[in-house]
Design a protein around this motif. Structure first.
Motif, PDB file in Angstrom:
ATOM      1  N   GLN A   1      31.289   4.083  86.683  1.00 28.50           N
ATOM      2  CA  GLN A   1      30.054   3.946  86.876  1.00 28.50           C
ATOM      3  C   GLN A   1      29.571   3.230  85.268  1.00 28.50           C
ATOM      4  O   GLN A   1      28.332   3.174  85.122  1.00 28.50           O
TER       5      GLN A   1
ATOM      6  N   ASN B   1      30.564   0.548  82.997  1.00 31.00           N
ATOM      7  CA  ASN B   1      31.182  -1.369  83.446  1.00 31.00           C
ATOM      8  C   ASN B   1      33.053  -1.178  82.474  1.00 31.00           C
ATOM      9  O   ASN B   1      33.676  -2.172  82.928  1.00 31.00           O
TER      10      ASN B   1
ATOM     11  N   PRO C   1      35.849  -4.110  79.461  1.00 29.89           N
ATOM     12  CA  PRO C   1      35.997  -4.397  80.904  1.00 29.89           C
ATOM     13  C   PRO C   1      36.796  -4.144  82.005  1.00 29.89           C
ATOM     14  O   PRO C   1      37.683  -4.661  81.927  1.00 29.89           O
TER      15      PRO C   1
ATOM     16  N   LEU D   1      30.952  -0.806  89.875  1.00 27.23           N
ATOM     17  CA  LEU D   1      30.375  -0.336  89.250  1.00 27.23           C
ATOM     18  C   LEU D   1      29.136   0.215  90.038  1.00 27.23           C
ATOM     19  O   LEU D   1      28.048   0.139  91.149  1.00 27.23           O
TER      20      LEU D   1
ATOM     21  N   THR E   1      28.096   4.896  91.195  1.00 30.24           N
ATOM     22  CA  THR E   1      27.485   6.043  91.057  1.00 30.24           C
ATOM     23  C   THR E   1      28.282   7.014  92.082  1.00 30.24           C
ATOM     24  O   THR E   1      27.244   6.726  93.671  1.00 30.24           O
TER      25      THR E   1
ATOM     26  N   GLU F   1      28.252   5.498  74.375  1.00 26.68           N
ATOM     27  CA  GLU F   1      26.662   6.124  73.676  1.00 26.68           C
ATOM     28  C   GLU F   1      27.329   7.315  73.078  1.00 26.68           C
ATOM     29  O   GLU F   1      26.469   7.235  71.952  1.00 26.68           O
TER      30      GLU F   1
ATOM     31  N   GLN G   1      19.932   2.069  68.264  1.00 29.44           N
ATOM     32  CA  GLN G   1      19.682   2.753  69.848  1.00 29.44           C
ATOM     33  C   GLN G   1      18.149   3.267  69.121  1.00 29.44           C
ATOM     34  O   GLN G   1      17.359   2.504  69.915  1.00 29.44           O
TER      35      GLN G   1
ATOM     36  N   GLU H   1      19.189  -4.002  69.225  1.00 26.23           N
ATOM     37  CA  GLU H   1      18.559  -3.322  70.309  1.00 26.23           C
ATOM     38  C   GLU H   1      18.126  -4.472  71.706  1.00 26.23           C
ATOM     39  O   GLU H   1      19.211  -4.197  72.707  1.00 26.23           O
TER      40      GLU H   1
ATOM     41  N   LEU I   1      24.719  -9.163  82.498  1.00 27.82           N
ATOM     42  CA  LEU I   1      26.288  -8.166  82.720  1.00 27.82           C
ATOM     43  C   LEU I   1      26.037  -7.467  83.963  1.00 27.82           C
ATOM     44  O   LEU I   1      26.490  -7.423  85.626  1.00 27.82           O
ATOM     45  N   THR I   2      24.611  -6.774  84.353  1.00 25.53           N
ATOM     46  CA  THR I   2      24.444  -5.698  84.770  1.00 25.53           C
ATOM     47  C   THR I   2      23.978  -6.531  86.283  1.00 25.53           C
ATOM     48  O   THR I   2      24.136  -6.229  87.494  1.00 25.53           O
TER      49      THR I   2
ATOM     50  N   ARG J   1      31.491  -7.769  75.814  1.00 18.53           N
ATOM     51  CA  ARG J   1      31.541  -7.690  77.341  1.00 18.53           C
ATOM     52  C   ARG J   1      30.967  -6.458  77.425  1.00 18.53           C
ATOM     53  O   ARG J   1      31.719  -5.394  79.045  1.00 18.53           O
ATOM     54  N   LEU J   2      29.958  -5.346  77.070  1.00 19.17           N
ATOM     55  CA  LEU J   2      30.184  -3.800  77.294  1.00 19.17           C
ATOM     56  C   LEU J   2      28.411  -3.516  78.094  1.00 19.17           C
ATOM     57  O   LEU J   2      27.730  -4.672  76.831  1.00 19.17           O
ATOM     58  N   ILE J   3      28.770  -2.999  79.030  1.00 16.45           N
ATOM     59  CA  ILE J   3      26.925  -2.775  79.503  1.00 16.45           C
ATOM     60  C   ILE J   3      27.107  -1.136  78.575  1.00 16.45           C
ATOM     61  O   ILE J   3      27.391   0.201  78.933  1.00 16.45           O
ATOM     62  N   THR J   4      25.964  -0.967  77.764  1.00 14.01           N
ATOM     63  CA  THR J   4      25.573   0.531  76.700  1.00 14.01           C
ATOM     64  C   THR J   4      24.126   0.258  77.123  1.00 14.01           C
ATOM     65  O   THR J   4      24.058   0.019  77.329  1.00 14.01           O
ATOM     66  N   GLN J   5      24.152   1.607  76.582  1.00 11.58           N
ATOM     67  CA  GLN J   5      22.864   2.267  76.709  1.00 11.58           C
ATOM     68  C   GLN J   5      22.232   2.964  77.412  1.00 11.58           C
ATOM     69  O   GLN J   5      21.537   4.528  77.097  1.00 11.58           O
ATOM     70  N   LYS J   6      22.298   2.768  78.281  1.00 15.72           N
ATOM     71  CA  LYS J   6      21.684   3.262  79.702  1.00 15.72           C
ATOM     72  C   LYS J   6      23.088   3.758  80.065  1.00 15.72           C
ATOM     73  O   LYS J   6      23.819   2.662  80.727  1.00 15.72           O
TER      74      LYS J   6
ATOM     75  N   ALA K   1      24.140   2.417  83.141  1.00 16.43           N
ATOM     76  CA  ALA K   1      24.684   0.606  83.181  1.00 16.43           C
ATOM     77  C   ALA K   1      24.693   0.930  85.500  1.00 16.43           C
ATOM     78  O   ALA K   1      23.737   0.251  86.086  1.00 16.43           O
ATOM     79  N   ALA K   2      25.088   1.638  85.802  1.00 15.89           N
ATOM     80  CA  ALA K   2      25.012   1.920  87.453  1.00 15.89           C
ATOM     81  C   ALA K   2      24.032   2.709  87.916  1.00 15.89           C
ATOM     82  O   ALA K   2      23.662   2.491  88.938  1.00 15.89           O
TER      83      ALA K   2
END
Lengths: 434, 434
Positions: free
Chosen positions: A41, A43, A67, A82, A84, A135, A420, B135, B145-146, B416-421, B423-424
């Protein structure tokens, strides 16, 4: 035209979770004919043993996460998704994702890890965030740094003291490492940065419900760790679990402690894999797997890492640490390979404990490899070398080594970013808390 | 007891905003007797010229941002406050923060910068995020990336194409730099990472309403930049502004373009300083300051950087770029010092334009220093050296140089990081969009 024998259908292996265990399984089977699908879930693969260093402004997020797709780019038979996972249909042999896709498997590996858990006190989470994801780490980093900012602006000395009080709940490696690093941050990194407060007056308090910190270590190592923490200025309370967490502090052993920043390092809860399988689980939600790491009644489903619990010969249970997950990942990969070669014998997993390591601030550590126990500065170096060695990718080894070297020489931490949320807003909100 | 002459009350200088302009003022006055308070709603100074590199996974957030408090730690007379200013009471001469604190000043500097703006189309923001804060950058990074992840999972070729279409609105330096870097990312960095899609088939489309990209440069430089973008595979549309942005794409020049990722690089709006002062402002909200950078009717208030607009001799207005803000920061610092020494003469600001630079991907750039114009690979090196030189702090220079060297050799981007939310979840949500 020639008559061809029909091709054997490719074996479909689905692995859920790109942590230490899942990646190790992929790695071992990468050159076989198996069609591997890895679902996560996130990346990124996260090097969790160093996550506390992001929470305490030492390392940047990208220094401990990569990644998954990129890690596996050379394995052309491996597909990364990617997504859930929401359930497993064990009858149809499919994994069902949140957007309704059903991914078929012949063999399934559940390596979905754990989250921090409050054991019946989920209402504590807003006040005492845990540390499992990137996070989480940036949230804790923001709270720690924001507390110093709020203290600088707070005219009332009593409330200023509450902003400068940091409580860490749980005396395992994470709790010890977070407490030691916050103490370093307050006394070393932030030195001279403020005009009203002296960050060195910050109180760092570690609360452990059991009789000693680092209970996986020997008693003398625990005693040394406590002493080393106290030398850094950390107050260690043992023997009384926390009974209440709220916006203004914690309660434990009949006493009340006012603090604006509380960090939870006391417990984990496995991901819901046991529910997906309707399998027996322990108190922390870990699937009670067979000796060969298969789920009860499902020889085609393996459960490994923090998602599973299995006996460690006569010595309790296999611990929930990265080396154990990696060994399990390799073990089941060998089992899968053997089965496809026609060998269906059950292969019980045997755990080899390499050792335990934990740091206390930036000058001390305890390491226990059984045959040799080290503590102090030498142990810290050993800890550092071991972690740099295990970091995936040359690039990150260099970057982390550079970060540590820099901090070691200058005391400056580069990753002190409040991100954030609107940082000032949080100060505003918090300083208005009655 | 001796009779003492009463001490001259210390001059109180309040600076709102820790960007290039504000920091430069502090720096110039750091060794005077002035009591300086710097207020910012962020805890960090941001090196905005490289922000697009965070948005495109090249650099980590901590490589281009530093705690303001730490930058100023050695200036013991300078106080740093994390806080959001909500108004200025020009009669009482106080700055009022969101939590109601009133901070008195004798001289006030407003250097609060700008946000991206949609000029009457604020409803476009959810579909076309802009790029001004850390942000913002991690949001855009996550979306880019998503989109590739969603494309990998999308069975329908039409919709897959929409996920693989990236629209950048605005052909200034930010738009050009973002477009070029996304093209690099798709064709180079992500090469081989996917099994279903070929990231190199991604379409990158730059839409500029005016007749050419990089309008601050000469026409031949603009033409070269367009050509260099096209060589990287970017489609450049000129002469038609975007008339509509929605969840599925954009409309411009009577045509409709379906795309899941849209990035806004078309306009900025100054912070509300003009409203605080009730001062005349231009269309973008910038205070129309006097020639000495004071606010009309308020010789004790200076407004600089992106918050102000002022004529550049006979050559239009002073541009909204970092060197201009820095020059203004030094200029007003000199004025403040002169005034305190008794010299009350107005000192009009004169802007010296050092040059313009913009990169196109990781191999080309255009630079225009007036006396010398460069384009191509040499210009790229010059651009890189100039930016590394201006990065604050040796540590970050090293880290950024290492990052760039690594990307230049290997093409791999570490951030290359999907963060904060989750991602999936985002993939899920987006792939359900009708």
């Amino acid at each position: 035209m020639t008559t061809q024998t029909p091709a054997t259908p490719q074996h479909r292996l689905v692995i859920v979770g790109g942590g230490f265990g899942g990646l190790e399984t992929v790695n071992y089977l990468r050159n076989t004919d198996i069609a591997i699908t890895l679902i996560d879930q996130r990346n990124h693969h996260l090097f969790q043993p160093l996550l506390y260093q992001v929470a305490t402004s030492t390392l940047a997020t990208s220094e401990i996460a990569w990644p998954i797709r990129h890690l596996l780019r050379k394995y052309k038979k491996v597909k990364t998704l990617l997504g859930t996972v929401e359930s497993v249909d064990t009858a149809a042999r499919t994994v069902v994702t949140a957007d309704g896709e059903a991914i078929p498997y012949d063999t399934l590996v559940l390596a979905t890890g754990a989250r921090h858990a409050y054991f019946g006190h989920d209402d504590w989470e807003p006040y005492a965030p845990g540390l499992k994801t990137l996070e989480d780490a940036t949230t804790i980093r923001r709270r720690i740094l924001t507390a110093f900012e709020a203290a600088e602006r707070e005219p009332d000395p009593g409330r200023r003291g509450e902003y400068l009080t940091f409580v860490i709940i749980g005396g395992g490696p994470t709790g010890v490492e977070v407490a030691g690093t916050i103490a370093d941050l307050a006394r070393d990194t932030l030195k001279g940065d403020f005009r009203v407060i002296d960050p060195a007056t910050a109180r760092v308090i570690l609360i452990e419900g059991g009789p000693r910190v680092l209970s996986a270590f020997s008693e003398d190592m625990s005693a040394y760790a406590k002493q080393a923490l106290e030398k850094l200025g950390v107050t260690v309370h043992l023997g009384n679990p926390v009974t209440e967490c709220h916006a203004d502090g914690v309660e434990f052993g009949g006493q009340s402690l006012r603090a604006k920043t509380i960090i939870w390092a006391a417990g984990v809860q496995a991901s819901p894999a046991a529910k997906w399988l309707n399998a027996p689980a322990d108190r922390a939600g870990r699937v009670m797997v067979n000796a060969d790491l298969t789920a009860p009644g499902h020889p085609e489903i393996f459960v490994i890492g923090d998602t599973a619990t299995v006996a460690n010969g006569g010595k309790g249970m296999v611990p929930g640490i990265a080396p154990a997950a990696k060994q399990q990942g390799v073990h089941i990969a060998k089992t899968i390979k053997a089965r496809l070669a026609g060998d269906q014998r059950p292969r019980p997993f045997t755990y080899r404990h390499a050792g335990d390591l934990a740091t206390i601030g930036k000058r001390a550590a305890v390491t226990d490899f059984g045959w040799i126990k080290l503590k102090g500065y030498m142990a810290w170096w050993l800890w550092g070398l071991a972690h740099i060695y295990f970091l995936i990718g040359l690039r990150n080894r260099l970057a982390v080594a550079l970060s540590w070297l820099w901090i070691s020489i200058t005391g400056a931490r580069s990753a002190r970013l409040i991100t954030q949320k609107d940082a000032a807003e949080e100060v505003g909100v918090r300083s208005h808390t009655p």
